[in-house]
Write a protein that holds these residues in place. Structure first.
Motif, PDB file in Angstrom:
ATOM      1  N   CYS A 181       0.682  -1.633  -0.315  1.00 16.30           N
ATOM      2  CA  CYS A 181       0.069   0.149  -0.208  1.00 16.30           C
ATOM      3  C   CYS A 181       1.089   1.060   0.061  1.00 16.30           C
ATOM      4  N   TRP A 214      -0.609   3.622  -2.611  1.00 20.65           N
ATOM      5  CA  TRP A 214      -1.542   4.433  -2.094  1.00 20.65           C
ATOM      6  C   TRP A 214      -1.959   6.435  -2.134  1.00 20.65           C
ATOM      7  N   PRO A 262      -8.305   2.155  -2.819  1.00 16.15           N
ATOM      8  CA  PRO A 262      -8.124   1.482  -4.713  1.00 16.15           C
ATOM      9  C   PRO A 262      -9.461   0.427  -4.052  1.00 16.15           C
ATOM     10  N   VAL A 263      -9.663  -0.679  -5.545  1.00 12.80           N
ATOM     11  CA  VAL A 263     -10.645  -1.836  -5.471  1.00 12.80           C
ATOM     12  C   VAL A 263      -9.836  -3.243  -4.439  1.00 12.80           C
TER      13      VAL A 263
END
Length: 470
Positions: free
Chosen positions: A313, A316, A323-324
């Motif tokens: 992550c 991100w 996010p999906v």
């Protein structure tokens, strides 16, 4: 899913989950935090006495078998059973619950330790039954990786059944202590001669039968196999629910599973985690939350999130939507925490930054910030709406959050008739309204718990707690 039928004659159960300097990931970073005291047993004794002053059913210690990212903050320090044995001598009524892993221990070892704690405490021991999760834990026990989940739960089922048989291997009156020559009656000790898929255990146990008959079994079943384990064996359940609807769904599902297993669902208390910031005003409570959130290091928080979702992550974007994430069916890691994260993302639609703050205290458990009356209102709503039989309080800041709840929220719950005003039992089974299981030919005879005198903690001859001003 249909909602569970809720009895109207019940009262709340409260448990205090003690963890480091508090459940918030940045609690230890606060000026004046108790981080230097985490190896001092007197710190935990004070916390337990505070919870006992609040008439809680029990205090609870979790456990893990890997150090993790030690730079990000404290996780484990004192081994729980050792700590609770000391805490038993500093308290008188409150239950003492700890995690013992069915993945890394053996039934004989666990049964002996827990029976010893029950004797030391005069009947206040509880066992949180878990299967361990992470490969780094497995590598500390000689394995290259964690066994498959199905195998871990099969082992756990056999583990619990063998431990229960070990506690029953001494009849209640097997211990004679006749100085003319009979210490224990051999006819009232029973071999197990167990030879299962995972364990071979002859028995009997080396410790005479515990004061409670058996320590109370807790479970934190979130995944399907975990819920089945809870339905078959748990006498109380630590649940995860981030909102009322999720709490109702879990409660109804678990109670239905308990009934399907041939047990009375009303005898099993479901206690979701509760993270509570208590203030004289809602603004003050939210300021407490914001102040500790501001101490949270972003890089380490993203790394922790990565362990929960099994992704990197670090790239991100903090102020973008999460996010999906893969569906539960596609996810191969621990299911319970992951399902909670999916639920938060679905219901609250947070940014990555908001999700980090949400997970910082309690990892997604229900979080409230408000006045004592406002928090009591929300607790009562969950209790009456079939989402909880009580709560596993996860104080975000220790000792502050625990003291605030005990001194200000508990009196609100008492005034509403939702919570006890005195202890009317001396054992953890008694606090939870559970029957003491018998064992052996003459086991139905009532038996007093030996050991610690029961006079100093609030009893039903005492006056109830009074609220001090915030």
């Amino acid at each position: 899913m249909s909602r569970a039928l809720v009895r109207t004659d019940r009262q709340l159960h409260l448990n205090a989950f003690l963890f480091g300097a508090g459940h918030h990931g940045a609690a230890w970073r606060r000026p004046g935090s108790p981080v230097e005291q985490l190896g001092d047993i007197s710190y935990y004794e004070r916390l337990a006495r505070t919870a006992e002053r609040g008439l809680f059913d029990a205090v609870f210690f979790a456990d893990g078998h890997s150090a993790g990212d030690v730079a990000s903050g404290p996780r484990w320090f004192l081994e729980p059973l050792t700590a609770l044995s000391a805490m038993a001598r500093a308290t008188e009524r409150i239950g003492l619950v700890c995690t013992v892993s069915t993945t890394f221990s053996t039934p004989f070892h666990a049964a002996r330790m827990l029976a010893s704690l029950d004797h030391i405490s005069g009947g206040r021991a509880g066992w949180n039954v878990v299967t361990s999760m992470f490969d780094e834990e497995a590598r500390n026990h000689g394995w290259a990786a964690m066994p498959p989940r199905e195998q871990r739960y099969e082992r756990a089922q056999e583990f619990v059944e063998v431990a229960q048989r070990l506690w029953d291997s001494w009849a209640d009156d097997a211990l004679v202590a006749d100085r003319d020559g009979v210490y224990a009656d051999p006819a009232l000790l029973h071999r197990l001669d167990h030879a299962g898929e995972h364990f071979r255990v002859d028995g009997p146990l080396t410790v005479p039968r515990p004061p409670q008959g058996r320590p109370v079994l807790f479970q934190a079943g979130a995944s399907g196999p975990g819920r089945e384990l809870a339905a078959r064996h748990a006498e109380a359940v630590y649940a995860v629910a981030c909102d009322l609807s999720a709490g109702q769904d879990y409660y109804a599902d678990l109670k239905a599973r308990i009934a399907a297993a041939g047990r009375d669902p009303h005898t099993v208390a479901v206690m979701p985690g509760l993270v509570a910031y208590v203030g004289s005003t809602e603004e003050e409570a939210r300021a407490q939350q914001a102040a500790v959130d501001a101490l949270l290091p972003t890089e380490q928080s993203l790394a922790q999130l990565g362990t929960f979702v099994q992704q990197d992550c670090s790239g991100w974007e903090l102020d973008a939507p999460v996010p999906v994430l893969p569906s539960p069916e596609e996810f191969t890691g621990p299911q319970g925490r992951y399902a909670t994260i999916l639920r938060i993302v679905e219901v609250e639609r947070p940014t990555v930054r908001q999700l980090l703050g949400r997970l910082a205290a309690g990892g997604g458990h229900w979080t409230v910030a408000g006045t004592p009356g406002g928090i009591a209102d929300r607790i009562e709503r969950w209790f009456r709406a079939g989402a909880a039989d009580g709560f596993n309080l996860m104080p975000p800041l220790l000792p502050d959050s625990l003291e605030g709840f005990v001194d200000h929220v508990v009196p609100e719950l008492q005034r509403r008739g939702l919570f006890r005003t005195c202890y009317d039992a001396a054992t953890l089974r008694g606090h939870l309204g559970l029957a003491r299981p018998g064992a052996g030919a003459r086991a139905r005879r009532p038996q007093a718990s030996p050991g610690v005198p029961r006079t100093s903690s609030p009893s039903c001859s005492s006056t109830s707690l009074s609220e001090s001003s915030l």
